[in-house]
Design a protein around this motif. Sequence first.
Motif, PDB file in Angstrom:
ATOM      1  N   ASP A   1      -7.220  11.773 -17.412  1.00 49.90           N
ATOM      2  CA  ASP A   1      -5.906  11.405 -17.941  1.00 49.90           C
ATOM      3  C   ASP A   1      -5.183  10.373 -17.070  1.00 49.90           C
ATOM      4  O   ASP A   1      -3.973  10.220 -17.149  1.00 49.90           O
ATOM      5  N   VAL A   2      -5.942   9.692 -16.245  1.00 50.33           N
ATOM      6  CA  VAL A   2      -5.363   8.710 -15.323  1.00 50.33           C
ATOM      7  C   VAL A   2      -6.434   7.647 -15.079  1.00 50.33           C
ATOM      8  O   VAL A   2      -7.615   7.922 -15.194  1.00 50.33           O
ATOM      9  N   PHE A   3      -6.001   6.425 -14.800  1.00 47.51           N
ATOM     10  CA  PHE A   3      -7.000   5.444 -14.397  1.00 47.51           C
ATOM     11  C   PHE A   3      -6.636   4.909 -13.027  1.00 47.51           C
ATOM     12  O   PHE A   3      -5.495   4.990 -12.580  1.00 47.51           O
ATOM     13  N   ALA A   4      -7.656   4.407 -12.352  1.00 47.40           N
ATOM     14  CA  ALA A   4      -7.490   3.888 -10.992  1.00 47.40           C
ATOM     15  C   ALA A   4      -8.108   2.503 -10.916  1.00 47.40           C
ATOM     16  O   ALA A   4      -9.079   2.206 -11.607  1.00 47.40           O
ATOM     17  N   THR A   5      -7.521   1.670 -10.084  1.00 53.81           N
ATOM     18  CA  THR A   5      -8.104   0.364  -9.789  1.00 53.81           C
ATOM     19  C   THR A   5      -7.990   0.138  -8.290  1.00 53.81           C
ATOM     20  O   THR A   5      -6.918   0.289  -7.706  1.00 53.81           O
ATOM     21  N   GLY A   6      -9.116  -0.174  -7.666  1.00 53.62           N
ATOM     22  CA  GLY A   6      -9.167  -0.254  -6.218  1.00 53.62           C
ATOM     23  C   GLY A   6      -9.051  -1.663  -5.681  1.00 53.62           C
ATOM     24  O   GLY A   6      -9.454  -2.632  -6.325  1.00 53.62           O
ATOM     25  N   ARG A   7      -8.509  -1.748  -4.465  1.00 54.49           N
ATOM     26  CA  ARG A   7      -8.400  -3.009  -3.743  1.00 54.49           C
ATOM     27  C   ARG A   7      -8.727  -2.745  -2.281  1.00 54.49           C
ATOM     28  O   ARG A   7      -8.332  -1.718  -1.716  1.00 54.49           O
ATOM     29  N   ASN A   8      -9.439  -3.689  -1.643  1.00 55.20           N
ATOM     30  CA  ASN A   8      -9.685  -3.525  -0.212  1.00 55.20           C
ATOM     31  C   ASN A   8      -8.383  -3.821   0.536  1.00 55.20           C
ATOM     32  O   ASN A   8      -7.420  -4.354  -0.030  1.00 55.20           O
ATOM     33  N   TRP A   9      -8.361  -3.458   1.804  1.00 55.72           N
ATOM     34  CA  TRP A   9      -7.101  -3.522   2.555  1.00 55.72           C
ATOM     35  C   TRP A   9      -6.588  -4.956   2.710  1.00 55.72           C
ATOM     36  O   TRP A   9      -5.381  -5.180   2.730  1.00 55.72           O
ATOM     37  N   ASN A  10      -7.483  -5.926   2.807  1.00 53.65           N
ATOM     38  CA  ASN A  10      -7.029  -7.320   2.877  1.00 53.65           C
ATOM     39  C   ASN A  10      -6.223  -7.683   1.632  1.00 53.65           C
ATOM     40  O   ASN A  10      -5.191  -8.344   1.717  1.00 53.65           O
ATOM     41  N   THR A  11      -6.696  -7.252   0.472  1.00 56.05           N
ATOM     42  CA  THR A  11      -5.982  -7.545  -0.778  1.00 56.05           C
ATOM     43  C   THR A  11      -4.679  -6.762  -0.845  1.00 56.05           C
ATOM     44  O   THR A  11      -3.662  -7.293  -1.296  1.00 56.05           O
ATOM     45  N   VAL A  12      -4.686  -5.520  -0.392  1.00 56.41           N
ATOM     46  CA  VAL A  12      -3.445  -4.723  -0.353  1.00 56.41           C
ATOM     47  C   VAL A  12      -2.371  -5.494   0.417  1.00 56.41           C
ATOM     48  O   VAL A  12      -1.243  -5.668  -0.059  1.00 56.41           O
ATOM     49  N   LEU A  13      -2.721  -5.966   1.594  1.00 58.19           N
ATOM     50  CA  LEU A  13      -1.745  -6.675   2.433  1.00 58.19           C
ATOM     51  C   LEU A  13      -1.343  -8.018   1.821  1.00 58.19           C
ATOM     52  O   LEU A  13      -0.172  -8.419   1.904  1.00 58.19           O
ATOM     53  N   LYS A  14      -2.278  -8.713   1.202  1.00 57.23           N
ATOM     54  CA  LYS A  14      -1.970 -10.000   0.581  1.00 57.23           C
ATOM     55  C   LYS A  14      -0.989  -9.817  -0.578  1.00 57.23           C
ATOM     56  O   LYS A  14      -0.063 -10.617  -0.748  1.00 57.23           O
ATOM     57  N   LEU A  15      -1.148  -8.766  -1.364  1.00 61.05           N
ATOM     58  CA  LEU A  15      -0.222  -8.520  -2.474  1.00 61.05           C
ATOM     59  C   LEU A  15       1.175  -8.148  -1.970  1.00 61.05           C
ATOM     60  O   LEU A  15       2.171  -8.532  -2.581  1.00 61.05           O
ATOM     61  N   VAL A  16       1.235  -7.435  -0.861  1.00 60.85           N
ATOM     62  CA  VAL A  16       2.548  -7.141  -0.248  1.00 60.85           C
ATOM     63  C   VAL A  16       3.202  -8.471   0.132  1.00 60.85           C
ATOM     64  O   VAL A  16       4.388  -8.704  -0.160  1.00 60.85           O
TER      65      VAL A  16
END
Length: 185
Positions: free
Chosen positions: A163-178
């Motif tokens: 009942d949920v979906f997930a989409t993953g990102r590596n930590w470099n992408t996490v920080l870049k999106l911030v």
Amino acid sequence: MTTTYALLLRGINVGGHRKVPMAQLRSVLEELGHRDVRTYLQSGNAVFTTDAAAADEELATAIEAAIEEHFGFRVDCLVRAHDYLAAVAENCPFPAAELEGRQLHAFYLSRPVDDSRFAGIDREAFLPEAFALGDRVLYLYAPDGLGRSKLGEALSRPALYKDVFATGRNWNTVLKLVEMTGPAH
């Protein structure tokens, strides 16, 4: 009020399937009235600014409909504002500053989940790999990278995400999106 959001698309441009060229994605977002549209990598990351007073879920639903109309297939989308993305980075339970980006991943979830969902996973059996839950995010520490992660494989079982979906990102992408959604972008 103007807000900058990150758009996270799930499962596009992988192995030649469900192709969403980033230039066309930018056009779709602009046609919806969003401004300052930028994309990051080819794996479904975009940033846009809007004056719309809609909730994250409403924005995501409108974008999903526009993508389906334009490309002919449905893509699950998450829309998250800078404050949320920054909180995900700040609240990481693993020593992110000491790790390579490929060793740490954030799986953004479409809604909150609790630990009981993962009760069948023997965490000790996967050490030194580990995971932890946060606010609509699952953090995965995989010292040898996601491609070799046995815990990542166990966490990707469809039964865990009925009942949920997930989409993953590596930590470099996490920080870049911030960074890209922040006030000094």
